[in-house]
Design an enzyme around this catalytic site. Structure first.
Site, mmCIF file in Angstrom:
data_model
loop_
_atom_site.group_PDB
_atom_site.id
_atom_site.type_symbol
_atom_site.label_atom_id
_atom_site.label_comp_id
_atom_site.label_asym_id
_atom_site.label_seq_id
_atom_site.Cartn_x
_atom_site.Cartn_y
_atom_site.Cartn_z
ATOM 1 N N ASP A 1 -37.056 -14.009 -15.879
ATOM 2 C CA ASP A 1 -37.026 -13.239 -14.614
ATOM 3 C C ASP A 1 -35.655 -13.212 -13.930
ATOM 4 O O ASP A 1 -35.510 -12.603 -12.882
ATOM 5 C CB ASP A 1 -38.083 -13.790 -13.634
ATOM 6 C CG ASP A 1 -37.951 -15.307 -13.393
ATOM 7 O OD1 ASP A 1 -38.984 -15.971 -13.218
ATOM 8 O OD2 ASP A 1 -36.803 -15.826 -13.400
ATOM 9 N N HIS B 1 -35.962 -17.823 -23.823
ATOM 10 C CA HIS B 1 -36.776 -16.657 -24.197
ATOM 11 C C HIS B 1 -36.112 -15.339 -23.816
ATOM 12 O O HIS B 1 -36.778 -14.315 -23.744
ATOM 13 C CB HIS B 1 -38.172 -16.759 -23.555
ATOM 14 C CG HIS B 1 -38.973 -17.907 -24.091
ATOM 15 N ND1 HIS B 1 -39.942 -18.547 -23.360
ATOM 16 C CD2 HIS B 1 -38.928 -18.560 -25.279
ATOM 17 C CE1 HIS B 1 -40.478 -19.528 -24.083
ATOM 18 N NE2 HIS B 1 -39.870 -19.563 -25.251
ATOM 19 N N CYS C 1 -30.339 7.379 -29.113
ATOM 20 C CA CYS C 1 -30.821 7.844 -30.439
ATOM 21 C C CYS C 1 -32.319 8.146 -30.454
ATOM 22 O O CYS C 1 -32.896 8.451 -31.501
ATOM 23 C CB CYS C 1 -30.497 6.789 -31.503
ATOM 24 S SG CYS C 1 -31.547 5.325 -31.380
#
Ligand code: APR
Length: 244
Positions: free
Chosen positions: A104, A119, A151
């Protein structure tokens, strides 16, 4: 509790290498629900949305839930005193590093500089094809699945899904910090998710004193915790900072 806080403060003052290992619980008072426990996200959502194979095979469904959990919730979340307290400790050279399981970005927003993100971080998105990187705020997340502006392939939040490896730099830096720890503050985590939850064990094996802050017991409490400060992270951190 008063005595335990004083004991914890004495150890932090004496330690020349204190670290913190944080989990979702440190951000609960910022309005971000934990994953587990009675108000846990995994009671409401199926953790498979964070499984990497599910994400690639069901990008639309996965992105719809990921946006709800990690972008709608996170956007208004602000650091609470627990994040601010750790940043203060770092400024006073009483904390060397934070190893966080959280994505966060609240430690950085509170001013912490050395943050090892086990993470990853939800603020950045990365293209699964051309590796283009974009800040989440610059991409329209309302259209699932979210596609690369360069893309047109699938964009993925740059955090670790279940089934993905831990970023090697984060893993290495975290192991190093854990091994050097004389004191490790373990804040707001059930200690259920490997390999992140191995970091406090590495610290303990390197003879660190483990000071745990959590309103409830965790997997660490009866195994490696030396001082268990039972309570909410922001309240306990306030006590610690006030007694330093
Ligand atoms: N202050 C401190 N701790 C709190 C508070 C609070 N105010 N409120 C809850 N907690 C504690 C809970 O008691 C619990 O131990 O926070 C912990 C939250 O546990 P989890 O939701 O399992 O969070 P965490 O341990 O960080 O999960 C690890 O699991 O789903 C994966 O990748 C995800 O990083 C996450 C990992």
């Amino acid at each position: 509790m008063e005595t335990l806080i004083k004991e914890a403060v004495k150890l932090i003052k004496k330690s020349d290498y204190t670290t913190a290992f944080t989990g979702a619980g440190i951000s609960v008072e910022s309005g971000i629900p934990p994953f587990r426990g009675e108000k846990g996200l995994w009671n409401k959502y199926d953790p498979q949305v964070l499984d990497i194979h599910y994400f690639y095979s069901n990008p639309k469904e996965s992105w719809t839930v990921i946006k709800e959990i990690f972008y709608d919730f996170f956007d208004e979340a602000k650091p609470n005193f627990a994040h601010i307290g750790l940043a203060k400790l770092e400024k006073q050279e009483k904390l060397k590093a934070i190893i966080t399981q959280n994505i966060d970005n609240l430690h950085q927003e509170a001013g912490s500089k050395i943050v090892h993100e086990f993470h990853g971080n939800s603020k950045q998105l990365i293209c699964t094809s051309c590796k283009f990187k974009a800040h989440a705020s610059t991409v329209n997340l309302n259209k699932a699945p979210v596609l690369c502006p360069e893309c047109n392939h699938l964009l993925k939040p740059d955090f670790i899904f279940f089934g993905e490896g831990i970023p090697s730099h984060a893993y290495q830096n975290s192991i190093e910090a854990a091994q050097k720890s004389k004191v490790m503050l373990v804040i707001g985590t059930t200690g259920e998710v490997m390999p992140a939850c191995h970091m406090p064990v590495v610290a303990k094996q390197s003879e660190a004193i483990i000071i745990e802050i959590n309103p409830e017991k965790s997997k660490f409490t009866s195994s490696i915790t030396d001082i268990f400060l039972q309570g909410k992270a922001s309240e306990i951190m306030k006590e610690i900072i006030n007694n330093l």
